[in-house]
Structure formats: structure tokens, C-alpha cells
Write an enzyme that holds these catalytic residues in place. Structure first.
Site, PDB file in Angstrom:
ATOM      1  N   SER A 169       3.753  -4.172  -3.712  1.00 14.02           N
ATOM      2  CA  SER A 169       3.662  -3.718  -5.107  1.00 14.02           C
ATOM      3  C   SER A 169       3.097  -2.303  -5.096  1.00 14.02           C
ATOM      4  CB  SER A 169       2.710  -4.626  -5.875  1.00 14.02           C
ATOM      5  OG  SER A 169       2.376  -4.058  -7.128  1.00 14.02           O
ATOM      6  N   TYR A 182      -5.361  -9.585  -6.777  1.00 14.75           N
ATOM      7  CA  TYR A 182      -3.917  -9.376  -6.543  1.00 14.75           C
ATOM      8  C   TYR A 182      -3.680  -8.062  -5.802  1.00 14.75           C
ATOM      9  CZ  TYR A 182       1.052  -8.636  -7.575  1.00 14.75           C
ATOM     10  OH  TYR A 182       2.410  -8.401  -7.465  1.00 14.75           O
TER      11      TYR A 182
HETATM   12  P1  NDP Z   1       8.242 -14.593 -10.299  1.00 14.01           P
HETATM   13  O1  NDP Z   1       6.959 -15.235 -10.708  1.00 14.01           O
HETATM   14  O2  NDP Z   1       9.268 -14.313 -11.322  1.00 14.01           O
HETATM   15  O3  NDP Z   1       8.911 -15.422  -9.101  1.00 14.01           O
HETATM   16  C1  NDP Z   1       8.132 -15.739  -7.974  1.00 14.01           C
HETATM   17  C2  NDP Z   1       8.836 -16.797  -7.167  1.00 14.01           C
HETATM   18  O4  NDP Z   1       7.990 -17.112  -6.041  1.00 14.01           O
HETATM   19  C3  NDP Z   1       9.012 -18.085  -7.956  1.00 14.01           C
HETATM   20  O5  NDP Z   1      10.225 -18.677  -7.626  1.00 14.01           O
HETATM   21  C4  NDP Z   1       7.834 -18.925  -7.484  1.00 14.01           C
HETATM   22  O6  NDP Z   1       8.025 -20.315  -7.600  1.00 14.01           O
HETATM   23  C5  NDP Z   1       7.774 -18.516  -6.020  1.00 14.01           C
HETATM   24  N1  NDP Z   1       6.470 -18.869  -5.478  1.00 14.01           N
HETATM   25  C6  NDP Z   1       5.263 -18.522  -5.971  1.00 14.01           C
HETATM   26  N2  NDP Z   1       4.295 -19.116  -5.273  1.00 14.01           N
HETATM   27  C7  NDP Z   1       4.913 -19.852  -4.320  1.00 14.01           C
HETATM   28  C8  NDP Z   1       4.449 -20.719  -3.307  1.00 14.01           C
HETATM   29  N3  NDP Z   1       3.143 -20.967  -3.145  1.00 14.01           N
HETATM   30  N4  NDP Z   1       5.348 -21.319  -2.501  1.00 14.01           N
HETATM   31  C9  NDP Z   1       6.670 -21.103  -2.662  1.00 14.01           C
HETATM   32  N5  NDP Z   1       7.169 -20.314  -3.613  1.00 14.01           N
HETATM   33  C10 NDP Z   1       6.298 -19.698  -4.443  1.00 14.01           C
HETATM   34  O7  NDP Z   1       7.789 -13.237  -9.569  1.00 14.01           O
HETATM   35  P2  NDP Z   1       8.600 -11.895  -9.268  1.00 14.01           P
HETATM   36  O8  NDP Z   1       9.998 -12.178  -8.932  1.00 14.01           O
HETATM   37  O9  NDP Z   1       8.286 -10.934 -10.336  1.00 14.01           O
HETATM   38  O10 NDP Z   1       7.797 -11.399  -7.977  1.00 14.01           O
HETATM   39  C11 NDP Z   1       8.315 -11.476  -6.666  1.00 14.01           C
HETATM   40  C12 NDP Z   1       7.450 -10.621  -5.757  1.00 14.01           C
HETATM   41  O11 NDP Z   1       7.418  -9.288  -6.251  1.00 14.01           O
HETATM   42  C13 NDP Z   1       5.985 -11.082  -5.685  1.00 14.01           C
HETATM   43  O12 NDP Z   1       5.513 -10.965  -4.382  1.00 14.01           O
HETATM   44  C14 NDP Z   1       5.277 -10.094  -6.598  1.00 14.01           C
HETATM   45  O13 NDP Z   1       3.928  -9.949  -6.233  1.00 14.01           O
HETATM   46  C15 NDP Z   1       6.090  -8.839  -6.367  1.00 14.01           C
HETATM   47  N6  NDP Z   1       6.001  -7.879  -7.461  1.00 14.01           N
HETATM   48  C16 NDP Z   1       6.373  -8.222  -8.733  1.00 14.01           C
HETATM   49  C17 NDP Z   1       6.244  -7.288  -9.752  1.00 14.01           C
HETATM   50  C18 NDP Z   1       6.597  -7.628 -11.165  1.00 14.01           C
HETATM   51  O14 NDP Z   1       6.208  -6.862 -12.080  1.00 14.01           O
HETATM   52  N7  NDP Z   1       7.349  -8.669 -11.444  1.00 14.01           N
HETATM   53  C19 NDP Z   1       5.743  -5.924  -9.503  1.00 14.01           C
HETATM   54  C20 NDP Z   1       5.417  -5.678  -8.128  1.00 14.01           C
HETATM   55  C21 NDP Z   1       5.535  -6.620  -7.155  1.00 14.01           C
HETATM   56  P3  NDP Z   1       7.253 -21.141  -8.782  1.00 14.01           P
HETATM   57  O15 NDP Z   1       7.596 -20.455 -10.059  1.00 14.01           O
HETATM   58  O16 NDP Z   1       7.829 -22.479  -8.641  1.00 14.01           O
HETATM   59  O17 NDP Z   1       5.795 -21.051  -8.449  1.00 14.01           O
END
Ligand code: NDP
Length: 277
Positions: A169, A182
């Protein structure tokens, strides 16, 4: 971005929603077989349905009616309906070391890895708890180490080159109120990316990160839920916008592909210029 990943097998974590889901669909559309790893089974069911639907050859309206009646389908349509070719769902909580070990024990050969799963648990520094700190580091950092170890061991034993992309990020470099834990996880991920690149480089395994600004996924909407904050934040970006899932996915595909063959230990900011402002 159109790249060809035919003949390669990818693993994407956090595949159920947002950036991970977009990455699975893009890799599948570019010819890769994809192991889709996430926590919620319903997301895996809807993902495989969605991909199967887009992979269906268009049979025309009459074909769909025939399909609905179960009559005279083409061989390709039959195959698409019976399975989702190219997507292998794995449901596991990556914050649980033992469960992850079990789920990935027989994962098979992987050429491309996207460590995308992450959680954003917002707490002011002064109120930060052990539970939130541990959960955040287990999912956002420790699981990257664990999944990458499994995948890299396989690459090394097969003697193949590989590419790993960690989704970090822009808050690895700048932070906001409430993001103490975070942004610390994402800062740690920057150094984990470099350390992995250094040790895996001699095995021809590249490791890089993509560092986005806000992307309006479920996570991004939660973090920017206050409209005033969101408006001001957007205005601070030189491009006056947040990033789209597609922008992040394009950078991931670039780093996975041979187009970035000499890039490792590096990161691509997808931040609409925020860090330049
Ligand atoms: P979302 O919350 O939309 O999606 C995250 C996905 O990861 C979900 O499918 C979730 O499943 C899964 N996940 C979370 N925890 C676990 C776990 N313990 N085991 C398995 N799967 C898990 O997030 P984003 O798509 O926005 O984010 C993706 C990545 O991008 C992350 O690493 C985030 O930190 C990074 N990011 C996002 C930004 C943003 O503004 N969106 C900005 C910068 C970085 P479930 O919902 O079932 O928990």
C-alpha cells in the site's frame, strides 16, 4: 493489459473480493490456470460461476434456450457448464498457520504468486490492542512469508523461474490517523519483499510489490467512508482521483510477466501521484 500466461499456474490469495478477484479474472483471461485462495466459500462459488459464465462460448439466444432445456450443446459449452476450467478454489483463513499449512500441503506446481489477502483494522495508536495487532500481522505479513515459502520451495525443487507480487500500500510510506497497525504491516511487507528478492534471486525467482492508494473495494470504501475525508483526500492526489482495481491489476500482471524480467525487490506505486504531492 493483455499478456499471455498460457501454460503457467498462478496462486492468488484474497481471491474472493476486490483486487484479488480482479487479478484472478485477468490471469484466467490471459491463459493461466489459477488457484484462488480466500476465506469465504460463498465468494469462491460466485467467482467460479462468474468466470465460467464469461468463459462460455456465446451460443446465441436460441443456444441459451437450448442450454436451459438441456438440448444439443456444443462440446465446448458442455465442458464450461460441467466445471470451471482453470480455476481451483481453496478456502482457508490465512491468519491460521496450521490451517494454511494443511490447505496448501498438496498445492502442486505454482509459477506465479500474488500475495494479496489483507485486513485493515482501524484503531488509533493509543487504543491499539494485542488482538488487532496480532491478527493484522498474521494476515498481512506472516501469511505472505508462509505462502511464499511453500510456493518458492516448489519452484526451487522444480528448478523453474517464478514471479511473486506482494500487494502492499502507499501507507507503507505515509500514514493516516487510525492506521498505526495497518501501515506498520505494509511497511514490514516492503522489507519482506526486499529480503525475499535477495534470497530468491539466485533461484531466478523475482519478488516485487504493488503499492496502491485508495481503491474503492469493500476495504477501500470502509477506510474512506467519511465523505469529507474522502473528498479532501482525493483532492490531495495530483490526478484528483483514487485508483481503480484495473490499474492495480495491470501493475500486478506487468510484474508477474517477463516484461519486468530485470525487476526484483522493487515496488510500483499506483497512487495517482499522492507521494509526489
Ligand atoms: P477486500 O477487503 O475488498 O478483499 C480482500 C480479500 O482478501 C477478501 O476476499 C478477503 O476475504 C480476503 N482475506 C482477508 N483476510 C483473509 C484471510 N485471513 N484469509 C484468506 N483470505 C482473506 O480488499 P482489497 O481488494 O481492497 O485489498 C486487497 C489488498 O490490497 C490488501 O492487501 C490491501 O491491504 C491492499 N490495499 C487495498 C487498498 C484499498 O484501498 N482497497 C489500498 C492499498 C492496498 P473475506 O472478505 O472473506 O475476509
Amino acid at each position: 493489459m493483455k499478456l499471455n500466461f498460457s501454460g503457467l499456474r498462478a496462486l492468488v490469495t484474497g481471491a474472493g473480493k476486490g483486487i484479488g478477484r480482479g487479478t484472478v479474472k485477468a490471469l484466467h483471461a490471459s491463459g493461466a490456470k489459477v488457484v484462488a485462495v480466500t476465506r469465504t466459500n460463498a465468494d469462491l462459488v460466485s467467482l467460479t460461476k462468474e468466470v465460467r459464465h464469461t468463459a462460455l462460448p456465446w451460443p446465441g439466444p436460441q443456444g441459451y434456450i437450448r442450454s436451459w432445456l438441456g438440448q444439443s450443446l456444443t462440446q465446448a459449452t458442455k465442458q464450461c457448464l460441467s466445471q470451471c476450467p482453470g480455476i481451483e478454489p481453496v478456502c482457508v483463513d490465512l491468519g491460521d498457520w496450521e490451517a494454511t499449512e494443511k490447505a496448501l500441503r498438496n498445492i502442486g506446481p505454482v509459477d506465479l504468486l500474488v500475495n494479496n489477502a489483507g485486513v485493515t483494522l482501524v484503531q488509533p495508536f493509543i487504543e491499539s490492542t494485542k488482538e488487532v495487532f496480532d491478527r493484522s500481522f498474521n494476515v498481512n505479513v506472516r501469511s505472505v512469508l508462509q505462502v511464499s515459502q511453500v510456493v518458492a520451495k516448489g519452484m526451487i525443487s522444480r528448478g523453474v523461474a517464478g514471479s511473486i507480487v506482494n500487494i502492499s500500500s502507499m501507507v507503507a510510506y505515509v500514514t493516516f490517523p487510525g492506521l498505526t497497525t495497518y501501515s506498520s504491516t505494509k511497511g514490514a511487507l516492503t522489507m519482506l519483499t526486499k529480503a525475499m528478492a535477495m534470497e530468491l534471486g539466485p533461484h531466478k525467482i523475482r519478488v516485487n510489490s504493488v503499492n496502491p492508494t485508495v481503491v474503492l473495494t469493500d476495504m477501500g470504501k470502509k477506510v474512506s467512508a467519511n465523505p469529507n475525508f474522502a473528498k479532501k483526500l482525493k483532492q490531495r492526489h495530483p490526478l484528483r482521483k483514487f485508483a481503480e482495481v484495473e490499474d492495480v491489476v495491470n501493475s500486478i500482471l506487468f510484474l508477474l510477466s517477463d516484461s519486468s524480467a530485470s525487476t526484483t525487490g522493487s515496488s510500483i506505486l499506483v497512487d495517482a501521484g499522492y507521494l509526489a504531492s
